[in-house]
Write an enzyme that holds these catalytic residues in place. Structure first.
Site, PDB file in Angstrom:
ATOM      1  N   HIS A  73      90.089  63.047  36.916  1.00  0.00           N
ATOM      2  CA  HIS A  73      90.234  63.359  35.481  1.00  0.00           C
ATOM      3  C   HIS A  73      91.628  62.955  34.960  1.00  0.00           C
ATOM      4  O   HIS A  73      92.335  62.206  35.623  1.00  0.00           O
ATOM      5  CB  HIS A  73      89.903  64.835  35.243  1.00  0.00           C
ATOM      6  CG  HIS A  73      88.688  65.268  36.022  1.00  0.00           C
ATOM      7  ND1 HIS A  73      87.410  64.961  35.628  1.00  0.00           N
ATOM      8  CD2 HIS A  73      88.570  65.936  37.214  1.00  0.00           C
ATOM      9  CE1 HIS A  73      86.552  65.439  36.531  1.00  0.00           C
ATOM     10  NE2 HIS A  73      87.225  66.021  37.503  1.00  0.00           N
ATOM     11  N   GLU A 110      91.872  71.415  36.091  1.00  0.00           N
ATOM     12  CA  GLU A 110      91.661  70.616  37.303  1.00  0.00           C
ATOM     13  C   GLU A 110      92.532  69.364  37.286  1.00  0.00           C
ATOM     14  O   GLU A 110      93.099  68.979  38.318  1.00  0.00           O
ATOM     15  CB  GLU A 110      90.183  70.227  37.425  1.00  0.00           C
ATOM     16  CG  GLU A 110      89.887  69.422  38.689  1.00  0.00           C
ATOM     17  CD  GLU A 110      88.476  68.838  38.703  1.00  0.00           C
ATOM     18  OE1 GLU A 110      87.678  69.162  37.797  1.00  0.00           O
ATOM     19  OE2 GLU A 110      88.182  68.043  39.618  1.00  0.00           O
ATOM     20  N   HIS A 165      89.747  66.236  43.803  1.00  0.00           N
ATOM     21  CA  HIS A 165      89.097  67.082  42.794  1.00  0.00           C
ATOM     22  C   HIS A 165      89.109  68.538  43.241  1.00  0.00           C
ATOM     23  O   HIS A 165      89.412  68.850  44.396  1.00  0.00           O
ATOM     24  CB  HIS A 165      87.632  66.657  42.596  1.00  0.00           C
ATOM     25  CG  HIS A 165      87.468  65.363  41.890  1.00  0.00           C
ATOM     26  ND1 HIS A 165      87.130  65.276  40.570  1.00  0.00           N
ATOM     27  CD2 HIS A 165      87.622  64.083  42.326  1.00  0.00           C
ATOM     28  CE1 HIS A 165      87.073  63.995  40.213  1.00  0.00           C
ATOM     29  NE2 HIS A 165      87.362  63.252  41.262  1.00  0.00           N
ATOM     30  N   GLU A 243      86.638  67.847  47.291  1.00  0.00           N
ATOM     31  CA  GLU A 243      86.578  68.964  46.344  1.00  0.00           C
ATOM     32  C   GLU A 243      87.291  70.102  47.050  1.00  0.00           C
ATOM     33  O   GLU A 243      86.752  70.721  47.972  1.00  0.00           O
ATOM     34  CB  GLU A 243      85.121  69.331  46.018  1.00  0.00           C
ATOM     35  CG  GLU A 243      84.349  68.246  45.275  1.00  0.00           C
ATOM     36  CD  GLU A 243      84.633  68.201  43.773  1.00  0.00           C
ATOM     37  OE1 GLU A 243      85.402  69.044  43.258  1.00  0.00           O
ATOM     38  OE2 GLU A 243      84.075  67.308  43.098  1.00  0.00           O
TER      39      GLU A 243
END
Ligand SMILES: [Zn+2]
Length: 279
Positions: A73, A110, A165, A243
């Site tokens: 992101h 995030e 992430h 993640e």
């Protein structure tokens, strides 16, 4: 009190250098200071016989290796929905160019988390001799698209690429997982096996280094394989996603907010990458 000089003498007898050698009389005060200082500097440069043996200045462990780090992101994505919602072709489907990512319940995004962990990871990998590239230069911009994130790894001929992430799942879910590519009859197929090896190495190092458990809600033993992620489908170099945990889980959110824990994550990722790159 009489025992003390005897002890000192015994030590002097065993380690002459600790007591200034033969000890022929007391030096004057000035000389004593000079001798002490010379002794100190000599001590610090002499090899410590109890230290691990490191004979020649060995090559750094990741010299000659290129790692591309993709912080998931971007901090400016939420303000630019038009740019990030543009559809791009990820071979198995069309997807948004990029997404905003999740956040902790108290508002730690995030994108900020992945940026911070990635910067720490860059430092560690560079100190170990790797050439390192990031897919974005800051946490204030937009994107790049997931297609470009993959292309950066390809253009740099990365020996390994990792997309960082953290998940946004139901509050009770917790634990980390690693995502690896599947064969899609496409450009990623030749690196599916290597990516899987990379994924297992990072999974093992992550668990050991962070103490976080395997995901309670995705994959098997923290390993998940997907064919819907552009960042993986379009990669021609070994690549995985990590993640790091669930930002919506209170206990993991608290850890992610702690810079010391983010350093532990970065170190664990570096160790996993290094294990893969040196094997
Ligand atoms: Zn994400």
């Amino acid at each position: 009190m009489r025992a003390l000089p005897a002890t000192v003498l015994a030590v002097c007898g065993l380690i002459a250098s600790a007591c200034g050698g033969a000890g022929s009389g007391e030096p004057a005060a000035g000389q004593a200071a000079a001798t002490a200082s010379a002794r100190t500097s000599a001590t610090t440069t002499e090899p410590d016989p109890t230290a691990p043996v490191e004979r020649a200045p060995a090559a750094k462990p990741l010299e000659g290796k290129t790692v591309v780090i993709d912080p998931g992101h971007n901090g400016g994505n939420a303000r630019n929905p038009k740019a990030i919602n543009r559809k791009v072709n990820v071979l198995t489907q069309w997807k948004a160019c990029d997404t905003t990512g999740t956040a902790t319940d108290d508002g730690y995004p995030e994108a900020a988390f992945t940026w911070d962990v990635s910067k720490r990871l860059v430092k560690i990998l560079k100190s170990r001799g790797a050439r390192v590239k990031l897919t974005r230069p800051s946490n204030t911009g937009v994107g790049p698209c997931i297609t470009e994130r993959a292309a950066i790894g390809n253009r740099n001929k990365a020996d390994a690429a990792i997309s960082v992430h953290a998940d946004g799942s139901a509050a009770a879910n917790h634990g980390f997982h690693v995502i690896m590519p599947k064969k899609i009859n496409g450009p990623v197929d030749p690196v599916v096996k290597k990516s899987s090896e990379l994924g297992v190495a990072v999974r093992d190092a992550f668990r050991e280094g962070t103490g976080l458990p395997y995901s309670t809600y995705i994959g098997s033993k923290a390993l998940d394989y997907r064919n819907d992620l552009g960042g993986l489908n379009l990669s021609t170099v070994p690549k995985i996603f990590v993640e790091c945990g669930n930002m919506r889980n209170a206990a993991e959110a608290a850890k992610f907010r702690d810079p010391r824990f983010r350093q532990r994550i970065a170190l664990a990722l570096a160790n996993g990458l290094q294990h893969y790159l040196n094997s």
